[in-house]
Design an enzyme around this catalytic site. Structure first.
Site, PDB file in Angstrom:
ATOM      1  CE  LYS A  26      -6.428  -1.361   0.047  1.00  0.00           C
ATOM      2  NZ  LYS A  26      -6.297  -0.488  -1.117  1.00  0.00           N
ATOM      3  CG  ASN A  27      -3.867  -2.515  -3.107  1.00  0.00           C
ATOM      4  OD1 ASN A  27      -5.021  -2.129  -2.862  1.00  0.00           O
ATOM      5  ND2 ASN A  27      -2.798  -1.853  -2.701  1.00  0.00           N
ATOM      6  NE  ARG A  96      -6.716   7.397  -7.283  1.00  0.00           N
ATOM      7  CZ  ARG A  96      -6.825   8.390  -8.166  1.00  0.00           C
ATOM      8  NH1 ARG A  96      -7.465   9.475  -7.822  1.00  0.00           N
ATOM      9  NH2 ARG A  96      -6.318   8.293  -9.364  1.00  0.00           N
ATOM     10  CB  CYS A 120      -5.822  10.882  -4.043  1.00  0.00           C
ATOM     11  SG  CYS A 120      -5.189   9.670  -2.920  1.00  0.00           S
ATOM     12  NE  ARG A 125      -3.380   7.388  -6.473  1.00  0.00           N
ATOM     13  CZ  ARG A 125      -3.865   6.390  -5.753  1.00  0.00           C
ATOM     14  NH1 ARG A 125      -4.474   6.658  -4.614  1.00  0.00           N
ATOM     15  NH2 ARG A 125      -3.768   5.144  -6.140  1.00  0.00           N
ATOM     16  CG  ASP A 313       0.659   1.027  -0.930  1.00  0.00           C
ATOM     17  OD1 ASP A 313       0.076   0.211  -1.647  1.00  0.00           O
ATOM     18  OD2 ASP A 313       0.680   2.248  -1.177  1.00  0.00           O
ATOM     19  NE  ARG A 405     -10.905   3.502   1.625  1.00  0.00           N
ATOM     20  CZ  ARG A 405     -10.508   4.230   0.624  1.00  0.00           C
ATOM     21  NH1 ARG A 405     -10.099   5.438   0.853  1.00  0.00           N
ATOM     22  NH2 ARG A 405     -10.506   3.760  -0.582  1.00  0.00           N
TER      23      ARG A 405
HETATM   24  C1  EPZ Z   1      -1.919   1.118  -6.685  1.00  0.00           C
HETATM   25  O1  EPZ Z   1      -2.544   2.359  -7.009  1.00  0.00           O
HETATM   26  C2  EPZ Z   1      -2.357   0.780  -5.265  1.00  0.00           C
HETATM   27  N1  EPZ Z   1      -3.794   0.695  -5.215  1.00  0.00           N
HETATM   28  C3  EPZ Z   1      -1.868   1.848  -4.299  1.00  0.00           C
HETATM   29  O2  EPZ Z   1      -2.157   1.408  -2.977  1.00  0.00           O
HETATM   30  C4  EPZ Z   1      -0.361   1.959  -4.402  1.00  0.00           C
HETATM   31  O3  EPZ Z   1       0.081   3.026  -3.601  1.00  0.00           O
HETATM   32  C5  EPZ Z   1       0.049   2.240  -5.862  1.00  0.00           C
HETATM   33  O4  EPZ Z   1      -0.485   1.234  -6.735  1.00  0.00           O
HETATM   34  C6  EPZ Z   1       1.558   2.235  -6.041  1.00  0.00           C
HETATM   35  O5  EPZ Z   1       2.101   1.050  -5.617  1.00  0.00           O
HETATM   36  C7  EPZ Z   1      -4.397  -0.429  -5.670  1.00  0.00           C
HETATM   37  O6  EPZ Z   1      -3.794  -1.346  -6.165  1.00  0.00           O
HETATM   38  C8  EPZ Z   1      -5.872  -0.494  -5.522  1.00  0.00           C
HETATM   39  P1  EPZ Z   1      -0.097   3.821  -9.663  1.00  0.00           P
HETATM   40  P2  EPZ Z   1      -2.481   2.925  -8.509  1.00  0.00           P
HETATM   41  O7  EPZ Z   1      -0.925   4.077 -10.865  1.00  0.00           O
HETATM   42  O8  EPZ Z   1      -2.415   1.831  -9.482  1.00  0.00           O
HETATM   43  C9  EPZ Z   1       1.451   7.831 -11.505  1.00  0.00           C
HETATM   44  C10 EPZ Z   1      -3.019   1.499  -0.783  1.00  0.00           C
HETATM   45  O9  EPZ Z   1      -2.554   2.112   0.187  1.00  0.00           O
HETATM   46  N2  EPZ Z   1       0.445   7.641 -12.565  1.00  0.00           N
HETATM   47  O10 EPZ Z   1       0.812   2.652  -9.697  1.00  0.00           O
HETATM   48  O11 EPZ Z   1      -3.549   3.929  -8.637  1.00  0.00           O
HETATM   49  C11 EPZ Z   1       0.817   8.119 -10.154  1.00  0.00           C
HETATM   50  O12 EPZ Z   1       0.480   9.468 -10.006  1.00  0.00           O
HETATM   51  C12 EPZ Z   1      -3.034   2.192  -2.158  1.00  0.00           C
HETATM   52  O13 EPZ Z   1      -3.464   0.361  -0.725  1.00  0.00           O
HETATM   53  C13 EPZ Z   1       0.472   8.470 -13.669  1.00  0.00           C
HETATM   54  O14 EPZ Z   1       1.290   9.379 -13.766  1.00  0.00           O
HETATM   55  O15 EPZ Z   1      -1.082   3.691  -8.444  1.00  0.00           O
HETATM   56  C14 EPZ Z   1       1.899   7.667  -9.200  1.00  0.00           C
HETATM   57  O16 EPZ Z   1       2.820   8.692  -9.021  1.00  0.00           O
HETATM   58  C15 EPZ Z   1      -2.718   3.630  -2.092  1.00  0.00           C
HETATM   59  N3  EPZ Z   1      -0.464   8.271 -14.622  1.00  0.00           N
HETATM   60  C16 EPZ Z   1       2.526   6.501  -9.944  1.00  0.00           C
HETATM   61  O17 EPZ Z   1       2.142   6.617 -11.296  1.00  0.00           O
HETATM   62  C17 EPZ Z   1      -1.409   7.257 -14.540  1.00  0.00           C
HETATM   63  O18 EPZ Z   1      -2.247   7.125 -15.450  1.00  0.00           O
HETATM   64  C18 EPZ Z   1       2.104   5.140  -9.426  1.00  0.00           C
HETATM   65  O19 EPZ Z   1       0.720   5.120  -9.306  1.00  0.00           O
HETATM   66  C19 EPZ Z   1      -1.407   6.426 -13.414  1.00  0.00           C
HETATM   67  C20 EPZ Z   1      -0.461   6.627 -12.434  1.00  0.00           C
END
Ligand code: EPZ
Length: 439
Positions: A26-27, A96, A120, A125, A313, A405
């Site tokens: 999915k991701n 998202r 979320c 996030r 995850d 989902r």
């Molecule tokens: C991806 O989300 C995945 N989703 C998430 O999977 C996964 O949990 C996450 O990466 C971490 O591995 C998809 O790929 C669609 P991040 P993403 O930006 O990219 C902080 C699932 O269960 N951050 O890597 O949105 C954030 O708050 C989902 O399939 C900032 O601070 O996650 C977090 O603490 C849930 N500023 C950390 O980085 C930003 O601009 C990692 O989040 C962006 C993120």
């Protein structure tokens, strides 16, 4: 159409057996589908999982003028018109990851209006890294009435050196957005502290197959030499490592021999290492992983961090396994420190878990007992299914629309492994703003 409030009824305490094939990731599919915005040529994406989040992404692309057709697990996509460059709140609020059309739109059309993703349940996030990276390439961005309004300066985006590290390290989707934008920017770009997830590598390789010039994907430093245009592509997305981890843990918690086929063991090293530390034997042959009945798991200490460390995850699913381990385990959540929604529900099943300051302490118990529990987000609901498979008696999980989902027909596939699990159709529709839009 809003999903129904279905629930699962599980009669646990049984061994599983047989093999189960992993779906496409999915991701990986979500950001890869968005690259269809970056070319006028036809694209074909194979091994795409049949999930609600994917349907939402396809709807977003349709509103942006991308014509799509499905054939089995293949999505054919081609930009038909470019009148509309707004990804609406109605769709982005459901998922998202819809935000990952921002970079492709901006790169190809010079403008993008994308709804800001809402709240979320798994934690804070922000999207500051997405915006910081795109602004470094020269984009002019304003947040206006709940929308990100971005446009390129005269002359288009320009390559730059970008540090994309945040409070919790790298960001997967921020890396995806900035990578896509850099591909069509003038000159060279360096993305430092880039996310190293296999899904980022898959995206980069797909873009390279379209004519992009990307090196270093999979490492914290990605280099991009901008190109003028991209050609079409015929790409097949990687297998879903989190789905594979979920099934392996289902095999371990039921002390069963199940074979997970079509997966990439090299994407699961951290998960396999934790299972090994817990005394769970997993045999690896080519693209199959087989759990070997290994008795009661041992306690373990896990810290979630960006790839290649232990994936957030798979955290809730691993917590389910720890609930019946011998001894006391800890899970330190360093990516989403508040992501412990499943803990309270597992305690209803007799688990002994205390959560504080981003860490769960899990004291293993001899057995779990079935109970009525509620799903709150995608991975928490997968963890409750796993706990239900191990628990004695009946477990009833409500709000399983969360699980749909990210897992295709999970109950049917688990039934093929001998699980006693039924879907009970809900009459009511799920809440419009699927809180817990963890995606
Ligand atoms: C991806 O989300 C995945 N989703 C998430 O999977 C996964 O949990 C996450 O990466 C971490 O591995 C998809 O790929 C669609 P991040 P993403 O930006 O990219 C902080 C699932 O269960 N951050 O890597 O949105 C954030 O708050 C989902 O399939 C900032 O601070 O996650 C977090 O603490 C849930 N500023 C950390 O980085 C930003 O601009 C990692 O989040 C962006 C993120």
């Amino acid at each position: 159409m809003l999903p129904r409030m279905d629930s699962f009824v599980i009669h646990g305490g049984r061994k599983l057996s047989g093999s189960i094939a992993v779906s496409g990731a999915k991701n990986s599919a979500l950001p890869i589908l968005a690259v269809s915005l970056m070319t006028d040529a036809p694209c074909s994406f194979g091994n795409v999982p049949l999930l609600r989040d994917i349907q939402t992404q396809v709807k977003i692309l349709n509103t942006l003028g991308v014509e799509t057709t499905w054939q089995g697990r293949t999505v054919r996509a081609r930009v038909k018109d470019t009148y509309n460059s707004t990804a609406p709140y109605e769709l982005v609020k459901q998922m998202r990851a819809g935000v990952c059309v921002l970079g492709p739109l901006l790169a190809r059309r010079g403008e993008a209006v994308v709804s800001m993703p809402g709240g979320c349940v798994i934690g804070e996030r922000p999207i500051d890294l997405h915006l910081r990276g795109l602004e470094a390439l020269g984009a002019v961005i304003e947040l206006d009435h709940g929308y990100i309004k971005a446009r390129t300066p005269a002359g288009g985006l320009r390559g730059a050196e970008i540090y994309l590290g945040g409070k919790f390290g790298s960001s997967v989707l921020a890396t995806a957005n900035v990578l896509c934008a850099a591909v069509l920017a003038k000159g060279a770009t360096v993305i430092e502290c880039a996310a190293c997830e296999p899904e980022v590598v898959d995206l980069a390789e797909c873009l390279n197959a379209m004519g992009a010039k990307i090196t270093g994907a999979g490492s914290p430093r990605i280099r991009v030499q901008g190109v003028r245009r991209l050609k079409g592509v015929d790409w097949s997305v990687i297998p879903d490592r989190i789905e594979a981890a979920t099934f392996l843990i289902a095999g371990a918690i039921t002390n069963s021999a199940i074979t997970v086929t079509g997966c990439r063991g090299d994407h699961l090293m951290a998960v396999l290492d934790v299972l090994r530390q817990m005394g769970i034997k997993v045999e690896r042959k080519g693209t199959t992983l087989t759990t070997v009945p290994s008795g009661r798991p041992k306690a373990c200490e896990v810290v979630t961090l960006p790839h290649p460390a232990f994936p957030t995850d798979a955290q809730a699913q691993m917590m389910a396994l720890m609930t019946i381990a011998e001894g006391t385990s800890t899970i330190t959540e360093r990516v989403f420190p508040e992501r412990f929604m499943a803990a309270a529900e597992m305690k209803r099943m007799g688990a002994r878990i205390s959560v504080a300051n981003g860490q769960a302490v899990v004291q293993g118990v001899d057995k779990l007992s079935g109970a009525e529990v509620m799903a709150s987000d995608l991975r928490a609901s997968a963890a409750l299914v796993i706990a239900g498979l191990a628990a004695e008696g009946e477990t009833r999980i409500s709000r399983v629309y969360h699980i749909d989902r990210g897992y295709e027909r999970i109950e049917e596939r688990l039934r093929k492994l001998g699980a006693r699990i039924q879907r009970i159709a809900g009459s009511d529709a799920a809440p419009a703003t699927a809180s817990g839009t963890a995606g």
